[in-house]
Design an enzyme around this catalytic site. Structure first.
Site, PDB file in Angstrom:
ATOM      1  CE  LYS A   1      -1.953  -1.338   3.815  1.00 51.51           C
ATOM      2  NZ  LYS A   1      -1.589  -2.742   3.940  1.00 51.51           N
TER       3      LYS A   1
ATOM      4  CE  LYS B   1       5.055   1.221  -7.309  1.00 47.41           C
ATOM      5  NZ  LYS B   1       5.792   0.551  -8.353  1.00 47.41           N
TER       6      LYS B   1
ATOM      7  CB  THR C   1       8.528  -0.685   2.557  1.00 48.88           C
ATOM      8  OG1 THR C   1       8.492  -1.440   3.768  1.00 48.88           O
ATOM      9  CG2 THR C   1       9.961  -0.519   2.104  1.00 48.88           C
TER      10      THR C   1
ATOM     11  CD  GLN D   1      -2.830  -2.777  10.878  1.00 48.11           C
ATOM     12  OE1 GLN D   1      -3.855  -2.129  11.032  1.00 48.11           O
ATOM     13  NE2 GLN D   1      -1.668  -2.350  11.288  1.00 48.11           N
TER      14      GLN D   1
ATOM     15  CB  THR E   1       7.790  -8.048  13.709  1.00 43.64           C
ATOM     16  OG1 THR E   1       7.275  -8.625  12.496  1.00 43.64           O
ATOM     17  CG2 THR E   1       6.679  -7.341  14.448  1.00 43.64           C
TER      18      THR E   1
ATOM     19  NE  ARG F   1       5.768 -11.090  13.413  1.00 45.76           N
ATOM     20  CZ  ARG F   1       4.509 -11.046  13.823  1.00 45.76           C
ATOM     21  NH1 ARG F   1       4.007 -12.032  14.545  1.00 45.76           N
ATOM     22  NH2 ARG F   1       3.740 -10.032  13.502  1.00 45.76           N
TER      23      ARG F   1
HETATM   24  P1  IMP Z   1      -1.613  -6.535  16.367  1.00 45.75           P
HETATM   25  O1  IMP Z   1      -2.233  -5.610  15.366  1.00 45.75           O
HETATM   26  O2  IMP Z   1      -0.191  -6.153  16.714  1.00 45.75           O
HETATM   27  O3  IMP Z   1      -2.468  -6.752  17.551  1.00 45.75           O
HETATM   28  O4  IMP Z   1      -1.466  -7.967  15.670  1.00 45.75           O
HETATM   29  C1  IMP Z   1      -2.604  -8.764  15.346  1.00 45.75           C
HETATM   30  C2  IMP Z   1      -2.398  -9.511  14.045  1.00 45.75           C
HETATM   31  O5  IMP Z   1      -2.347  -8.572  12.974  1.00 45.75           O
HETATM   32  C3  IMP Z   1      -1.097 -10.319  13.938  1.00 45.75           C
HETATM   33  O6  IMP Z   1      -1.335 -11.460  13.151  1.00 45.75           O
HETATM   34  C4  IMP Z   1      -0.158  -9.376  13.216  1.00 45.75           C
HETATM   35  O7  IMP Z   1       0.875 -10.062  12.552  1.00 45.75           O
HETATM   36  C5  IMP Z   1      -1.124  -8.716  12.248  1.00 45.75           C
HETATM   37  N1  IMP Z   1      -0.690  -7.381  11.828  1.00 45.75           N
HETATM   38  C6  IMP Z   1      -0.774  -6.223  12.524  1.00 45.75           C
HETATM   39  N2  IMP Z   1      -0.302  -5.200  11.810  1.00 45.75           N
HETATM   40  C7  IMP Z   1       0.084  -5.700  10.627  1.00 45.75           C
HETATM   41  C8  IMP Z   1       0.611  -5.116   9.420  1.00 45.75           C
HETATM   42  O8  IMP Z   1       0.815  -3.911   9.296  1.00 45.75           O
HETATM   43  N3  IMP Z   1       0.866  -5.983   8.398  1.00 45.75           N
HETATM   44  C9  IMP Z   1       0.600  -7.301   8.489  1.00 45.75           C
HETATM   45  N4  IMP Z   1       0.091  -7.889   9.573  1.00 45.75           N
HETATM   46  C10 IMP Z   1      -0.165  -7.094  10.628  1.00 45.75           C
END
Ligand code: IMP
Ligand code: MG
Length: 466
Positions: A15, A17, A41, A224, A327, A329
């Site tokens: 998003k 970009k 990013t 998200q 993160t 990950r």
């Molecule tokens: P929280 O938003 O930190 O509570 O995470 C809840 C869930 O949403 C987890 O599975 C996270 O990995 C996912 N999540 C939260 N923010 C992002 C994002 O910006 N990108 C991808 N996954 C996200």
């Protein structure tokens, strides 16, 4: 035109970009949900910037607003401001943080880590869930207005007193004798932040509506993805806010009828954290064991051609650099999922797709899911409980040769017809299945390498001929 941009899968669709490209024609760019759990990013002018809470469009020198449903971490915000300046960009426009935005306090971050210690949800540990919980409870929440107003210390003391048992039992505060010291320390750190952000705190609902009435154009950036929406997503593996387009209207107090909705369909889905993922290639466990970004050997690529899906997943992950911007990950990767995209199109009211990272699929053979099955049951709907549902793939596979950067630039200049035929076949079926045309196709992380010419025209024809 006013536009809302939302991710169609589980976030990280690219998003940042697309917002950056669209921001060129906007007066305001606005974040309406999430917090610094997001990581957007952007690569522009040879520079890479990752933003967590500032809307991506600030790089284009636009006015920026952070709405009242954003869980606001002042430290994350200040880090973003610094990242922009340090990478050589300038904040030229106004920056406004809504006074109603809820502030993420240090204990929210620790509580998030504790409550998800077992990694069941796999949160980003940025304190989003605990902050949302306080907001819902309405006794212990702290807003941006509280933070910059008189009586901030008393507010912290009252919140900590009300949450005392939770904070003691989870070890955020060791003993009851340390409560006062804890509050003082939190106040010291946060009042210093407050001094830095005071000038930005304002009121966004009147502001944005007045600007829209004046004919200014507004670009709203979702954080998200749709499938992480707290209501419509794959609960409980979701975030704590509304990520869908309707959330923008509810949370910013704007009139959705004034906006076009652009859904970001990454060419393949990814998911970071836990939760079901029907078209997943390989497993999260394997992904976690991999060496980050390690390229596949020639022999491994041959194994992919012979059907090794775990390796295909790894190949997409390394070529697409699918690692969390927040993160670090590894992101789980999957075959495209038209069932999920069609559901996203419906719950958001998507007008047009922007397809991102399609370059990553060049040189790889892949499939697309068009239904799910469980035992003898088959559905084309996206089920509330995804457990046990397996993808049903379209019988054809998709393939085109990877394009060089020069070929991508040429295609951007020539227009949609210049794309490889295998890619157009994939786009055609995505459009036909979801009922939504495509207006932008991103062929590279670079802002400039985005195909727009003739895309909407040609893909709308697919729908008319259907
Ligand atoms: P929280 O938003 O930190 O509570 O995470 C809840 C869930 O949403 C987890 O599975 C996270 O990995 C996912 N999540 C939260 N923010 C992002 C994002 O910006 N990108 C991808 N996954 C996200
Ligand atoms: Mg992200």
């Amino acid at each position: 035109m006013n536009t809302i941009v939302v991710g169609a899968y589980w976030g990280d669709e690219g998003k940042g970009k697309i917002v950056d490209v669209l921001a060129a024609d906007s007066d305001w760019v606005v974040r309406y949900n999430g917090g610094d759990n997001a990581g957007h990013t952007i690569v522009a002018g040879g520079k890479k910037v990752v933003l967590h809470v500032l809307p991506s469009g600030v790089l284009q020198g636009k006015n920026a607003a952070i709405g009242p449903d954003v869980f606001f971490n002042p430290a994350g915000f200040l880090t973003d401001l610094k990242a922009v300046e340090e990478s050589g960009f300038k904040i030229k426009g106004r920056v406004v943080i809504d006074e109603r935005a809820h502030v993420i306090m240090p204990y929210h971050v620790v509580l998030d880590g504790k409550s998800d210690e077992d990694g069941k949800i796999g949160t980003t540990r940025r304190g989003i869930g605990p902050c949302a919980k306080d907001r819902a409870e309405r006794k212990t929440d702290i807003t941006a207005a509280d933070m910059v107003g008189a009586g901030f210390y008393e507010k912290i003391k009252a919140a900590v007193a009300a949450k005392k048992d939770e904070l003691l039992s989870s070890g955020v505060i060791k003993t009851k004798y340390e409560i006062e010291g804890y509050c003082k320390k939190a106040y010291d750190v946060y009042s210093a932040y407050a001094d830095k952000i005071r000038k930005y705190v304002g009121e966004t609902a009147y502001l944005l509506n007045e600007e829209a009435a004046k004919g200014k154009s507004i670009l709203i950036e979702g954080a998200q993805g749709s499938l992480l929406d707290v209501v419509h997503g794959t609960r409980p593996y979701v975030t704590s806010s509304n990520t869908t387009a309707g959330g923008a209207a509810a949370n910013l107090g704007i009139d959705l009828r004034r906006f076009k909705v652009i859904g970001i369909a990454k060419a393949y889905p990814t998911r970071v954290g836990e939760g079901h993922f029907p078209t997943e290639l390989g497993s999260y466990e394997d992904a976690k064991k991999e060496e980050k970004g390690k390229q596949l050997t020639v022999a491994e690529k041959r194994n992919v051609a012979e059907g090794d899906e775990t390796l295909l997943g790894r190949w997409i992950r390394s070529d697409g650099f699918e690692y969390g911007a927040t993160t670090g990950r590894p992101r789980r990767t999957g075959h495209p999922d038209f069932v999920a995209l069609r559901y996203s199109a419906m719950i958001n009211g998507i007008d047009e797709w922007a397809i991102t990272k399609i370059d990553v699929l060049g040189g790889k053979t892949f499939k697309a899911a068009v239904a799910y099955k469980k035992g003898s049951e088959i559905t084309e709907r996206f089920p509330f409980r995804l457990e046990g549902w397996k993808p049903v793939y379209k019988s054809r596979t998709y393939f085109w040769q990877a394009m060089s950067e020069r070929e991508c630039i040429e295609a951007v200049e020539k227009g949609y017809d210049a794309l490889p035929s295998g890619m157009k076949q994939y786009i055609k079926e995505l459009v036909a299945y979801t009922g939504v045309p495509v207006s932008m196709i991103s062929l590279s992380p670079k802002r400039e390498i985005t195909l727009i010419k003739d895309a909407l025209k040609r893909t709308s024809e697919y729908l008319r001929r259907k």
